[in-house]
Design a protein around this motif. Sequence first.
Motif, PDB file in Angstrom:
ATOM      1  N   GLU A  86      -5.521  -4.357  10.825  1.00 23.64           N
ATOM      2  CA  GLU A  86      -5.313  -3.338   9.632  1.00 23.64           C
ATOM      3  C   GLU A  86      -4.515  -2.152   9.906  1.00 23.64           C
ATOM      4  O   GLU A  86      -4.018  -1.339   9.104  1.00 23.64           O
ATOM      5  CB  GLU A  86      -6.830  -2.661   9.373  1.00 23.64           C
ATOM      6  CG  GLU A  86      -7.751  -3.577   8.525  1.00 23.64           C
ATOM      7  CD  GLU A  86      -8.145  -4.554   9.460  1.00 23.64           C
ATOM      8  OE1 GLU A  86      -8.485  -5.795   8.921  1.00 23.64           O
ATOM      9  OE2 GLU A  86      -8.226  -4.445  10.816  1.00 23.64           O
ATOM     10  N   ASP A  87      -3.963  -2.199  11.356  1.00 25.83           N
ATOM     11  CA  ASP A  87      -2.817  -1.099  11.596  1.00 25.83           C
ATOM     12  C   ASP A  87      -1.551  -1.541  11.322  1.00 25.83           C
ATOM     13  O   ASP A  87      -0.651  -0.989  11.610  1.00 25.83           O
ATOM     14  CB  ASP A  87      -3.090  -0.730  13.330  1.00 25.83           C
ATOM     15  CG  ASP A  87      -4.411  -0.182  13.548  1.00 25.83           C
ATOM     16  OD1 ASP A  87      -4.937  -0.628  14.519  1.00 25.83           O
ATOM     17  OD2 ASP A  87      -4.969   0.643  12.692  1.00 25.83           O
ATOM     18  N   SER A  94      -9.390   6.520  10.261  1.00 26.44           N
ATOM     19  CA  SER A  94      -9.317   4.939  10.897  1.00 26.44           C
ATOM     20  C   SER A  94      -8.724   4.949  12.063  1.00 26.44           C
ATOM     21  O   SER A  94      -8.744   3.911  12.779  1.00 26.44           O
ATOM     22  CB  SER A  94      -8.697   4.076   9.949  1.00 26.44           C
ATOM     23  OG  SER A  94      -7.429   4.357   9.607  1.00 26.44           O
ATOM     24  N   ASN A 122      -5.553  -3.144  15.718  1.00 24.11           N
ATOM     25  CA  ASN A 122      -6.193  -4.363  14.971  1.00 24.11           C
ATOM     26  C   ASN A 122      -5.197  -4.775  13.636  1.00 24.11           C
ATOM     27  O   ASN A 122      -4.279  -3.803  13.427  1.00 24.11           O
ATOM     28  CB  ASN A 122      -7.586  -4.021  14.242  1.00 24.11           C
ATOM     29  CG  ASN A 122      -7.447  -2.670  13.695  1.00 24.11           C
ATOM     30  OD1 ASN A 122      -6.921  -2.871  12.460  1.00 24.11           O
ATOM     31  ND2 ASN A 122      -8.543  -1.807  14.184  1.00 24.11           N
ATOM     32  N   SER A 126      -3.894 -11.104  14.583  1.00 23.01           N
ATOM     33  CA  SER A 126      -5.549 -11.472  14.788  1.00 23.01           C
ATOM     34  C   SER A 126      -5.652 -12.436  15.887  1.00 23.01           C
ATOM     35  O   SER A 126      -4.995 -13.354  16.044  1.00 23.01           O
ATOM     36  CB  SER A 126      -6.224 -11.654  13.576  1.00 23.01           C
ATOM     37  OG  SER A 126      -5.862 -12.811  13.001  1.00 23.01           O
ATOM     38  N   LYS A 181       0.799  -1.035  -0.024  1.00 17.55           N
ATOM     39  CA  LYS A 181      -0.051   0.016  -0.093  1.00 17.55           C
ATOM     40  C   LYS A 181       0.770   1.196  -0.145  1.00 17.55           C
ATOM     41  O   LYS A 181       1.939   1.241   0.224  1.00 17.55           O
ATOM     42  CB  LYS A 181      -0.788  -0.115   1.136  1.00 17.55           C
ATOM     43  CG  LYS A 181      -1.975  -1.104   1.243  1.00 17.55           C
ATOM     44  CD  LYS A 181      -2.982  -0.819   2.183  1.00 17.55           C
ATOM     45  CE  LYS A 181      -3.744  -2.097   2.285  1.00 17.55           C
ATOM     46  NZ  LYS A 181      -5.135  -1.904   3.344  1.00 17.55           N
TER      47      LYS A 181
END
Length: 123
Positions: A89-90, A63, A87, A123, A43
């Motif tokens: 996504e971090d 976010s 989370n 996770s 990304k």
Amino acid sequence: QVQVVESGGGLVQAGESLRLSCTASGFSFDDYAMGWFRQAPGKEREGVSFISWLSISTYYTDSVKGRFTISRDNVKNTLYLQMNGLNPEDTAMYYCAAAIRFASILSGRVNYWGHGTQVPVSS
């Protein structure tokens, strides 16, 4: 010689907290807006949070609002990012950055970059 050094990264589990630190030298820390960017695998780099030189203005990307808190200590020439409720996504490399104006760092125009500290969130 300008140095911007991040620390505090490391593997955490989802829901846990972490505090990143960034120590700067070689420039007038209290004259600069400071901030954190991050880049996840595959990304583009994104701005996470910024703070003006007197801590009057702050910015958070949507976010992380309500979970992350940016702060600075102009006596210690140190920037912090308290990250709660992490989370997956971090997960990213987190970079410390300095810019001569708050408006500059908001637009990604940075004068000095750190080398980054890795934050993997499982996770």
